[in-house]
Scaffold this motif. Sequence first.
Motif, mmCIF file in Angstrom:
data_model
loop_
_atom_site.group_PDB
_atom_site.id
_atom_site.type_symbol
_atom_site.label_atom_id
_atom_site.label_comp_id
_atom_site.label_asym_id
_atom_site.label_seq_id
_atom_site.Cartn_x
_atom_site.Cartn_y
_atom_site.Cartn_z
ATOM 1 N N SER A 21 5.486 79.729 -30.315
ATOM 2 C CA SER A 21 5.437 78.658 -29.325
ATOM 3 C C SER A 21 6.312 77.487 -29.737
ATOM 4 C CB SER A 21 3.996 78.199 -29.141
ATOM 5 O OG SER A 21 3.933 77.107 -28.270
ATOM 6 N N ALA A 22 6.291 77.106 -31.001
ATOM 7 C CA ALA A 22 7.110 75.997 -31.487
ATOM 8 C C ALA A 22 8.595 76.326 -31.375
ATOM 9 C CB ALA A 22 6.746 75.658 -32.922
ATOM 10 N N THR A 23 8.940 77.564 -31.710
ATOM 11 C CA THR A 23 10.338 77.982 -31.609
ATOM 12 C C THR A 23 10.801 77.960 -30.161
ATOM 13 O OG1 THR A 23 10.090 79.366 -33.562
ATOM 14 C CG2 THR A 23 11.968 79.832 -32.131
ATOM 15 N N ALA A 24 9.968 78.476 -29.257
ATOM 16 C CA ALA A 24 10.340 78.497 -27.838
ATOM 17 C C ALA A 24 10.494 77.080 -27.298
ATOM 18 C CB ALA A 24 9.281 79.253 -27.038
ATOM 19 N N THR A 25 9.620 76.176 -27.686
ATOM 20 C CA THR A 25 9.708 74.786 -27.239
ATOM 21 C C THR A 25 10.992 74.137 -27.752
ATOM 22 O OG1 THR A 25 7.302 74.609 -27.195
ATOM 23 C CG2 THR A 25 8.544 72.546 -27.253
ATOM 24 N N ALA A 26 11.320 74.357 -29.007
ATOM 25 C CA ALA A 26 12.535 73.771 -29.587
ATOM 26 C C ALA A 26 13.780 74.292 -28.879
ATOM 27 C CB ALA A 26 12.606 74.065 -31.083
ATOM 28 N N VAL A 27 13.808 75.598 -28.612
ATOM 29 C CA VAL A 27 14.968 76.188 -27.933
ATOM 30 C C VAL A 27 15.073 75.648 -26.514
ATOM 31 C CG1 VAL A 27 15.908 78.345 -27.017
ATOM 32 C CG2 VAL A 27 15.038 78.263 -29.345
ATOM 33 N N SER A 28 13.940 75.571 -25.817
ATOM 34 C CA SER A 28 13.938 75.067 -24.446
ATOM 35 C C SER A 28 14.419 73.619 -24.395
ATOM 36 C CB SER A 28 12.537 75.181 -23.858
ATOM 37 O OG SER A 28 12.490 74.603 -22.580
ATOM 38 N N ASN A 29 13.956 72.802 -25.310
ATOM 39 C CA ASN A 29 14.384 71.401 -25.350
ATOM 40 C C ASN A 29 15.885 71.284 -25.606
ATOM 41 O OD1 ASN A 29 11.810 70.487 -24.836
ATOM 42 N ND2 ASN A 29 11.319 70.076 -26.982
ATOM 43 N N ARG A 30 16.392 72.107 -26.507
ATOM 44 C CA ARG A 30 17.827 72.060 -26.809
ATOM 45 C C ARG A 30 18.656 72.496 -25.602
ATOM 46 N NH1 ARG A 30 21.621 71.556 -31.159
ATOM 47 N NH2 ARG A 30 23.441 72.768 -30.592
ATOM 48 N N VAL A 31 18.215 73.555 -24.914
ATOM 49 C CA VAL A 31 18.937 74.020 -23.728
ATOM 50 C C VAL A 31 18.942 72.933 -22.660
ATOM 51 C CG1 VAL A 31 18.840 75.668 -21.809
ATOM 52 C CG2 VAL A 31 18.588 76.481 -24.151
ATOM 53 N N ASN A 32 17.799 72.317 -22.430
ATOM 54 C CA ASN A 32 17.721 71.254 -21.422
ATOM 55 C C ASN A 32 18.605 70.070 -21.789
ATOM 56 O OD1 ASN A 32 15.953 72.644 -19.786
ATOM 57 N ND2 ASN A 32 14.126 71.732 -20.700
ATOM 58 N N ARG A 33 18.645 69.704 -23.052
ATOM 59 C CA ARG A 33 19.467 68.584 -23.494
ATOM 60 C C ARG A 33 20.954 68.901 -23.303
ATOM 61 N NH1 ARG A 33 17.524 67.946 -28.318
ATOM 62 N NH2 ARG A 33 19.087 69.185 -29.394
#
Length: 106
Positions: A21-33
């Motif tokens: 979950s933490a990895t998915a959140t970090a990846v999602s945040n980076r993609v959005n940024r």
Amino acid sequence: MPQRFGRPGLLGTVARTAAISATATAVSNRVNRRMGERETQRQMDAQAQQQTWMDQGAAQAAAPPAPPAAPATDRVSQLSALADLKAQGVLSDEEFATEKARILNS
């Protein structure tokens, strides 16, 4: 406590789920940024291009219109008439050369 073989226990499953979950959140945040940064760059590029077009339009509007060019067919017809006069013997070689130079330089 005895060592377990096979599937992980409850704590192992919770830890694995938290890591995923933490990895998915970090990846999602980076993609959005990154998508936001690209969109901002596109908007800035579009504004710069629009400003360039506006500047070019203002420059063209401010520039005085070019004077109309002398029609090339007028010179050609004058030279043809001049050659006809020379062929008829009305003009000498010197007169023909002088008039030809005047037509070409005008």
